[in-house]
Design a protein around this motif. Structure first.
Motif, PDB file in Angstrom:
ATOM      1  N   ALA A  28       0.708  -1.031   0.126  1.00  0.00           N
ATOM      2  CA  ALA A  28      -0.040   0.006   0.178  1.00  0.00           C
ATOM      3  C   ALA A  28       1.069   1.340  -0.045  1.00  0.00           C
ATOM      4  N   ALA A  29       2.085   1.142   0.683  1.00  0.00           N
ATOM      5  CA  ALA A  29       2.716   2.393   0.790  1.00  0.00           C
ATOM      6  C   ALA A  29       3.535   2.654  -0.568  1.00  0.00           C
ATOM      7  N   ASP A  30       3.959   1.472  -1.141  1.00  0.00           N
ATOM      8  CA  ASP A  30       4.301   1.725  -2.824  1.00  0.00           C
ATOM      9  C   ASP A  30       3.363   2.322  -3.708  1.00  0.00           C
ATOM     10  N   ILE A  31       2.094   1.980  -3.612  1.00  0.00           N
ATOM     11  CA  ILE A  31       0.859   2.382  -4.295  1.00  0.00           C
ATOM     12  C   ILE A  31       0.809   3.781  -3.764  1.00  0.00           C
ATOM     13  N   ARG A  32       0.905   4.221  -2.607  1.00  0.00           N
ATOM     14  CA  ARG A  32       0.511   5.747  -2.202  1.00  0.00           C
ATOM     15  C   ARG A  32       1.739   6.568  -3.142  1.00  0.00           C
ATOM     16  N   ASP A  33       2.799   5.973  -3.193  1.00  0.00           N
ATOM     17  CA  ASP A  33       4.005   6.694  -3.839  1.00  0.00           C
ATOM     18  C   ASP A  33       3.569   7.152  -5.426  1.00  0.00           C
ATOM     19  N   VAL A  34       2.743   6.493  -6.016  1.00  0.00           N
ATOM     20  CA  VAL A  34       2.207   6.519  -7.397  1.00  0.00           C
ATOM     21  C   VAL A  34       0.663   6.972  -7.614  1.00  0.00           C
ATOM     22  N   ALA A  35      -0.021   6.940  -6.666  1.00  0.00           N
ATOM     23  CA  ALA A  35      -1.498   6.951  -6.819  1.00  0.00           C
ATOM     24  C   ALA A  35      -1.870   8.671  -7.143  1.00  0.00           C
ATOM     25  N   ALA A  36      -0.973   9.361  -6.934  1.00  0.00           N
ATOM     26  CA  ALA A  36      -1.328  10.908  -7.448  1.00  0.00           C
ATOM     27  C   ALA A  36      -1.316  10.641  -8.916  1.00  0.00           C
ATOM     28  N   GLU A  86      -7.028 -17.223   1.909  1.00  0.00           N
ATOM     29  CA  GLU A  86      -5.883 -16.692   1.674  1.00  0.00           C
ATOM     30  C   GLU A  86      -5.816 -16.610  -0.188  1.00  0.00           C
ATOM     31  N   VAL A  87      -5.260 -15.719  -0.646  1.00  0.00           N
ATOM     32  CA  VAL A  87      -4.871 -15.439  -2.054  1.00  0.00           C
ATOM     33  C   VAL A  87      -3.662 -14.732  -2.470  1.00  0.00           C
ATOM     34  N   THR A  88      -3.159 -15.047  -3.498  1.00  0.00           N
ATOM     35  CA  THR A  88      -1.971 -14.501  -3.927  1.00  0.00           C
ATOM     36  C   THR A  88      -2.418 -13.554  -5.237  1.00  0.00           C
ATOM     37  N   VAL A  89      -2.417 -12.369  -4.973  1.00  0.00           N
ATOM     38  CA  VAL A  89      -2.404 -10.966  -6.144  1.00  0.00           C
ATOM     39  C   VAL A  89      -1.501 -10.648  -6.611  1.00  0.00           C
ATOM     40  N   GLU A  90      -1.494 -10.491  -8.171  1.00  0.00           N
ATOM     41  CA  GLU A  90      -0.910  -9.754  -8.843  1.00  0.00           C
ATOM     42  C   GLU A  90      -1.626  -8.773  -9.256  1.00  0.00           C
ATOM     43  N   LEU A  91      -0.846  -7.526  -9.363  1.00  0.00           N
ATOM     44  CA  LEU A  91      -1.353  -6.306  -9.508  1.00  0.00           C
ATOM     45  C   LEU A  91      -0.547  -5.321 -10.148  1.00  0.00           C
ATOM     46  N   SER A  92      -1.192  -4.520 -11.101  1.00  0.00           N
ATOM     47  CA  SER A  92      -0.559  -3.552 -11.951  1.00  0.00           C
ATOM     48  C   SER A  92      -1.357  -2.168 -11.927  1.00  0.00           C
ATOM     49  N   VAL A  93      -0.635  -1.205 -11.279  1.00  0.00           N
ATOM     50  CA  VAL A  93      -1.407   0.195 -11.136  1.00  0.00           C
ATOM     51  C   VAL A  93      -1.259   0.787 -12.587  1.00  0.00           C
ATOM     52  N   ARG A  94      -2.314   1.042 -13.257  1.00  0.00           N
ATOM     53  CA  ARG A  94      -2.468   1.559 -14.479  1.00  0.00           C
ATOM     54  C   ARG A  94      -2.213   3.224 -14.424  1.00  0.00           C
ATOM     55  N   LEU A  95      -1.025   3.404 -14.775  1.00  0.00           N
ATOM     56  CA  LEU A  95      -0.542   4.773 -14.755  1.00  0.00           C
ATOM     57  C   LEU A  95      -0.676   5.525 -15.923  1.00  0.00           C
TER      58      LEU A  95
END
Length: 95
Positions: A28-36, A86-95
């Motif tokens: 979540a911290a990594d995602i916050r870095d690019v969320a804007a 329990e699940v493993t999630v692969e996630l790509s933020v769409r920039l």
């Protein structure tokens, strides 16, 4: 930006039951870095995700400083997922 994490499915029992996978704090911290750069309003972050053999497009919901990944029935049912799994999630933020 790509992240992979393991978390548990949770059920939200609001006006309509829905299922989510909380994003762990480290990711979540990594995602916050690019969320804007990625958000298109209300703090939601568009993503492409994969759980098991099912890939889908959705948006992360901000919640208490972290994020929730919504898991639609079209994703959850083919994977046989229920609250607490329990699940493993692969996630790509769409920039």
């Amino acid at each position: 930006m790509d992240v992979v994490f393991v978390s548990h499915v949770i059920e939200w029992r609001g006006p309509s039951p829905y299922f989510f996978v909380p994003v762990p704090e480290e990711q979540a911290a990594d995602i916050r870095d690019v969320a804007a750069m990625a958000t298109y309003g209300w703090g939601v972050v568009p993503v492409e995700a994969r759980i098991g053999g099912t890939a889908f497009t959705t948006s992360l919901f901000p919640k208490d400083g972290g994020y929730l990944l919504p898991v639609k029935n079209a994703v959850r049912k083919p994977q046989g997922l229920a609250s607490g799994d329990e699940v493993t999630v692969e996630l790509s933020v769409r920039l």
